[in-house]
Design a protein around this motif. Structure first.
Motif, PDB file in Angstrom:
ATOM      1  N   PHE A 253       0.785  -1.243  -0.176  1.00  0.00           N
ATOM      2  CA  PHE A 253      -0.063   0.055   0.024  1.00  0.00           C
ATOM      3  C   PHE A 253       0.927   1.266  -0.085  1.00  0.00           C
ATOM      4  CE2 PHE A 253      -4.524   1.247   0.808  1.00  0.00           C
ATOM      5  CZ  PHE A 253      -4.329   2.557   0.718  1.00  0.00           C
ATOM      6  N   LYS A 254       0.874   1.875  -1.204  1.00  0.00           N
ATOM      7  CA  LYS A 254       2.207   3.049  -1.318  1.00  0.00           C
ATOM      8  C   LYS A 254       1.379   4.237  -1.380  1.00  0.00           C
ATOM      9  CE  LYS A 254       5.600   0.218  -1.642  1.00  0.00           C
ATOM     10  NZ  LYS A 254       6.703   0.360  -0.555  1.00  0.00           N
ATOM     11  N   LEU A 255       1.846   5.121  -0.574  1.00  0.00           N
ATOM     12  CA  LEU A 255       1.301   6.699  -0.876  1.00  0.00           C
ATOM     13  C   LEU A 255       2.241   7.466  -1.500  1.00  0.00           C
ATOM     14  CD1 LEU A 255       0.281   7.243   2.886  1.00  0.00           C
ATOM     15  CD2 LEU A 255      -1.142   6.562   1.090  1.00  0.00           C
ATOM     16  N   LEU A 256       2.111   7.822  -2.752  1.00  0.00           N
ATOM     17  CA  LEU A 256       3.158   8.212  -3.732  1.00  0.00           C
ATOM     18  C   LEU A 256       3.173   9.795  -3.792  1.00  0.00           C
ATOM     19  CD1 LEU A 256       2.430   6.059  -6.714  1.00  0.00           C
ATOM     20  CD2 LEU A 256       3.983   5.574  -4.857  1.00  0.00           C
ATOM     21  N   GLY A 257       2.299  10.503  -3.031  1.00  0.00           N
ATOM     22  CA  GLY A 257       2.606  12.030  -2.916  1.00  0.00           C
ATOM     23  C   GLY A 257       1.529  12.561  -4.001  1.00  0.00           C
ATOM     24  N   THR A 258       1.781  14.044  -4.051  1.00  0.00           N
ATOM     25  CA  THR A 258       1.204  14.490  -5.097  1.00  0.00           C
ATOM     26  C   THR A 258       1.795  14.703  -6.264  1.00  0.00           C
ATOM     27  OG1 THR A 258       0.230  16.118  -3.688  1.00  0.00           O
ATOM     28  CG2 THR A 258       0.343  17.123  -5.790  1.00  0.00           C
ATOM     29  N   LYS A 259       1.219  14.550  -7.634  1.00  0.00           N
ATOM     30  CA  LYS A 259       1.815  14.369  -8.641  1.00  0.00           C
ATOM     31  C   LYS A 259       1.436  15.373  -9.575  1.00  0.00           C
ATOM     32  CE  LYS A 259       4.313  10.715  -7.433  1.00  0.00           C
ATOM     33  NZ  LYS A 259       5.655  10.794  -7.075  1.00  0.00           N
ATOM     34  N   ILE A 260       2.076  16.124 -10.283  1.00  0.00           N
ATOM     35  CA  ILE A 260       1.716  17.033 -11.237  1.00  0.00           C
ATOM     36  C   ILE A 260       0.961  16.573 -12.559  1.00  0.00           C
ATOM     37  CG2 ILE A 260       2.201  19.201 -12.889  1.00  0.00           C
ATOM     38  CD1 ILE A 260       2.562  19.520  -9.914  1.00  0.00           C
ATOM     39  N   ASN A 261       1.380  15.470 -12.665  1.00  0.00           N
ATOM     40  CA  ASN A 261       1.083  14.572 -13.978  1.00  0.00           C
ATOM     41  C   ASN A 261       0.516  13.318 -13.529  1.00  0.00           C
ATOM     42  OD1 ASN A 261      -0.004  13.123 -16.383  1.00  0.00           O
ATOM     43  ND2 ASN A 261       2.156  13.297 -17.279  1.00  0.00           N
ATOM     44  N   PRO A 262      -0.688  13.172 -12.972  1.00  0.00           N
ATOM     45  CA  PRO A 262      -0.938  11.685 -12.301  1.00  0.00           C
ATOM     46  C   PRO A 262      -1.570  10.631 -13.456  1.00  0.00           C
ATOM     47  CG  PRO A 262      -2.922  13.166 -12.215  1.00  0.00           C
ATOM     48  CD  PRO A 262      -1.638  13.832 -12.846  1.00  0.00           C
ATOM     49  N   TYR A 263      -1.536  11.169 -14.492  1.00  0.00           N
ATOM     50  CA  TYR A 263      -2.125  10.171 -15.668  1.00  0.00           C
ATOM     51  C   TYR A 263      -1.322   8.764 -15.925  1.00  0.00           C
ATOM     52  CZ  TYR A 263      -4.783  14.330 -16.255  1.00  0.00           C
ATOM     53  OH  TYR A 263      -5.507  15.376 -15.693  1.00  0.00           O
ATOM     54  N   PRO A 264      -0.084   9.018 -16.185  1.00  0.00           N
ATOM     55  CA  PRO A 264       0.829   7.805 -16.264  1.00  0.00           C
ATOM     56  C   PRO A 264       0.584   6.642 -15.172  1.00  0.00           C
ATOM     57  CG  PRO A 264       2.029   9.707 -16.990  1.00  0.00           C
ATOM     58  CD  PRO A 264       0.892  10.107 -16.200  1.00  0.00           C
ATOM     59  N   TYR A 265       0.410   7.229 -14.083  1.00  0.00           N
ATOM     60  CA  TYR A 265       0.087   6.354 -12.690  1.00  0.00           C
ATOM     61  C   TYR A 265      -1.209   5.728 -12.917  1.00  0.00           C
ATOM     62  CZ  TYR A 265       4.193   8.784 -10.952  1.00  0.00           C
ATOM     63  OH  TYR A 265       5.334   9.246 -10.564  1.00  0.00           O
ATOM     64  N   ILE A 266      -2.240   6.304 -13.302  1.00  0.00           N
ATOM     65  CA  ILE A 266      -3.544   5.715 -13.464  1.00  0.00           C
ATOM     66  C   ILE A 266      -3.589   4.786 -14.740  1.00  0.00           C
ATOM     67  CG2 ILE A 266      -5.988   6.121 -13.981  1.00  0.00           C
ATOM     68  CD1 ILE A 266      -5.545   8.962 -12.802  1.00  0.00           C
ATOM     69  N   LYS A 267      -3.101   5.265 -15.823  1.00  0.00           N
ATOM     70  CA  LYS A 267      -2.874   4.434 -16.946  1.00  0.00           C
ATOM     71  C   LYS A 267      -2.291   3.114 -16.839  1.00  0.00           C
ATOM     72  CE  LYS A 267      -1.183   4.231 -21.950  1.00  0.00           C
ATOM     73  NZ  LYS A 267      -0.627   2.946 -21.550  1.00  0.00           N
ATOM     74  N   ASN A 268      -1.000   3.016 -15.953  1.00  0.00           N
ATOM     75  CA  ASN A 268      -0.420   1.691 -15.878  1.00  0.00           C
ATOM     76  C   ASN A 268      -0.887   0.846 -14.630  1.00  0.00           C
ATOM     77  OD1 ASN A 268       2.133   1.667 -17.919  1.00  0.00           O
ATOM     78  ND2 ASN A 268       1.934   3.854 -17.266  1.00  0.00           N
ATOM     79  N   ALA A 269      -2.048   1.449 -13.957  1.00  0.00           N
ATOM     80  CA  ALA A 269      -2.654   0.538 -13.124  1.00  0.00           C
ATOM     81  C   ALA A 269      -3.794  -0.361 -13.623  1.00  0.00           C
ATOM     82  CB  ALA A 269      -3.335   1.546 -12.019  1.00  0.00           C
ATOM     83  N   ASP A 270      -4.177  -1.159 -12.962  1.00  0.00           N
ATOM     84  CA  ASP A 270      -5.530  -1.942 -13.553  1.00  0.00           C
ATOM     85  C   ASP A 270      -6.640  -1.531 -13.155  1.00  0.00           C
ATOM     86  OD1 ASP A 270      -3.687  -4.248 -14.554  1.00  0.00           O
ATOM     87  OD2 ASP A 270      -3.015  -4.125 -12.341  1.00  0.00           O
ATOM     88  N   TYR A 271      -6.885  -0.833 -12.086  1.00  0.00           N
ATOM     89  CA  TYR A 271      -8.283  -0.578 -11.837  1.00  0.00           C
ATOM     90  C   TYR A 271      -8.182   0.970 -11.078  1.00  0.00           C
ATOM     91  CZ  TYR A 271      -9.291  -5.345 -12.644  1.00  0.00           C
ATOM     92  OH  TYR A 271      -9.226  -6.662 -12.957  1.00  0.00           O
ATOM     93  N   PHE A 272      -9.120   1.619 -10.925  1.00  0.00           N
ATOM     94  CA  PHE A 272      -9.331   3.035 -10.241  1.00  0.00           C
ATOM     95  C   PHE A 272     -10.117   2.680  -9.191  1.00  0.00           C
ATOM     96  CE2 PHE A 272     -10.408   7.070  -9.128  1.00  0.00           C
ATOM     97  CZ  PHE A 272      -9.243   7.877  -9.150  1.00  0.00           C
ATOM     98  N   VAL A 273     -10.031   3.086  -8.012  1.00  0.00           N
ATOM     99  CA  VAL A 273     -10.867   2.789  -6.738  1.00  0.00           C
ATOM    100  C   VAL A 273     -10.777   4.345  -5.863  1.00  0.00           C
ATOM    101  CG1 VAL A 273      -8.952   2.131  -5.315  1.00  0.00           C
ATOM    102  CG2 VAL A 273     -11.355   1.748  -4.632  1.00  0.00           C
TER     103      VAL A 273
END
Length: 377
Positions: A253-273
């Motif tokens: 369970f990772k807290l990655l902090g604020t990202k200016i561009n969050p989209y690559p993190y969403i794209k390379n995940a499998d699901y959004f919760v």
């Protein structure tokens, strides 16, 4: 970094320049999004941001105290603020959120049309006296814009308040730009066990991330291996870190902090919760759908206006057991999940940015026409 400033910037970039001459007024010139303010936009800055202050800690404290004192004076005496900072008169003044209600309503220009933009589900405000005050304050505006029908309806249902002039305008999303930004860099999640659930949001108690940690632990104990990554920051960060460490989940369970561009993190995940207790119209849901991610979310605020339950996502009540059962379906109901994945490919068709810009344009033109008629009479 919030959703409301992003919506404001999007409108300023895309509303017709041949019809409107915009000025953006900032109380504080700070935050990562100042870099995205269009260079040709007229800008009024009330006070400097921390980034523009001295690097000397003592001097910065003095500057912050002085800044706070000036802001308090401007708040109590708006005529001083306008005399010093606002050189022109405007046809329309817009409060982009409730934080600006007082400033716009206290404007010395009594002829401008005042518009309130409301993005909050007031039923979950723990301070109901404050919530009711905001609801009543909106009656003083010439027009009220709600970012979701749910917000407008809930005020009528729970507080029996309606507004003589109001609209529902959804927040615009540009699916092509989201997809383009999602390719700016690659996120591999190599060290994490699949599947990956991603979430983006402020680390606040009402966002439900403490609940998500408990659900994550329960799923792992039952043999459903997976990982969760959360993008965002906030006052609950230290509490969440302690909870994650106590439960021995710091590897999954990772807290990655604020990202200016969050989209690559969403794209390379499998699901959004999104395990939130309260929302208005969270733009990130639409962005995740634009990246064809199946959604698992609580059925709150305007989210049912964005996600079709059982079609491109799973919607449940804010309840630990219900969210757990929804996430468990990823592992136990592959046919349902595959159907949802296929349906996300067409989800972008629900978001028509041009229609939204036309709607806002029409509202502004109507308000300006009323102003002109008032001046003639």
């Amino acid at each position: 970094m919030g959703g409301v400033p992003r919506v404001v910037l999007d409108l300023l970039r895309n509303l017709p320049k041949d019809k409107f001459d915009f000025t953006l007024m900032l109380n504080l010139y700070q935050g990562e999004l100042v870099k995205e303010i269009p260079a040709d936009l007229k800008l009024i800055v009330v006070e400097k941001g921390k980034e523009q202050m001295s690097s000397n800690s003592f001097m910065q404290k003095i500057q912050l105290i002085w800044r706070r004192m000036k802001l308090e004076v401007y708040d109590k005496f708006p005529s001083i603020l306008y005399k010093l900072k606002v050189p022109e008169k405007y046809d329309i003044e817009i409060a982009s959120s409730y934080a600006e209600f007082d400033m716009v309503l206290n404007s010395p220009d009594k002829n401008s049309r005042k518009i309130a933009w409301f993005h909050t589900d007031v039923t979950y405000d723990v301070n109901q006296e404050r919530a009711k005050a905001r609801i009543d304050q909106m009656k003083k505006f010439d027009h009220v814009i709600f970012c979701a029908a749910h917000i407008k309806n809930v005020i009528k249902e729970f507080y029996d308040v309606t507004y003589s002039s109001s609209s529902v305008v959804y927040n615009a999303i540009h699916t092509d730009k989201v997809k383009e930004k999602a390719l700016e860099f690659e996120v591999k999640y190599e060290e994490l066990k699949k599947p990956i659930f991603c979430s983006v949001g402020r680390l606040h108690s009402r966002k439900g991330y403490h609940t998500l940690v408990n659900i994550h632990r329960k799923l792992i104990k039952e043999g459903f291996e997976h990982s969760i990554v959360v993008l965002g920051d906030g006052e609950e960060k230290n509490n969440l870190i302690e909870q994650i460490n106590q439960l021995g989940l710091n590897e999954s369970f990772k807290l990655l902090g604020t990202k200016i561009n969050p989209y690559p993190y969403i794209k390379n995940a499998d699901y959004f919760v999104l395990p939130t207790r309260s929302e208005a119209y969270p733009l990130v849901i639409n962005e995740a759908l634009a990246l064809e991610k199946p959604i698992i979310s609580t059925n709150v605020g305007g989210i049912p206006e964005m996600v079709d339950g059982g079609v491109d996502g799973i919607l449940v009540n804010y309840d630990e057991e219900e969210i757990y059962e929804a996430m468990k379906k990823v592992f136990t109901q592959p046919e349902l999940i595959e159907k949802i994945k296929q349906n996300t490919k067409d989800s972008y068709k629900k978001f028509d940015s041009k229609k939204i810009y036309n709607q806002v344009t029409e509202i502004f033109e109507q308000q300006n026409q009323i102003k002109l008629e008032n001046e003639r009479s």
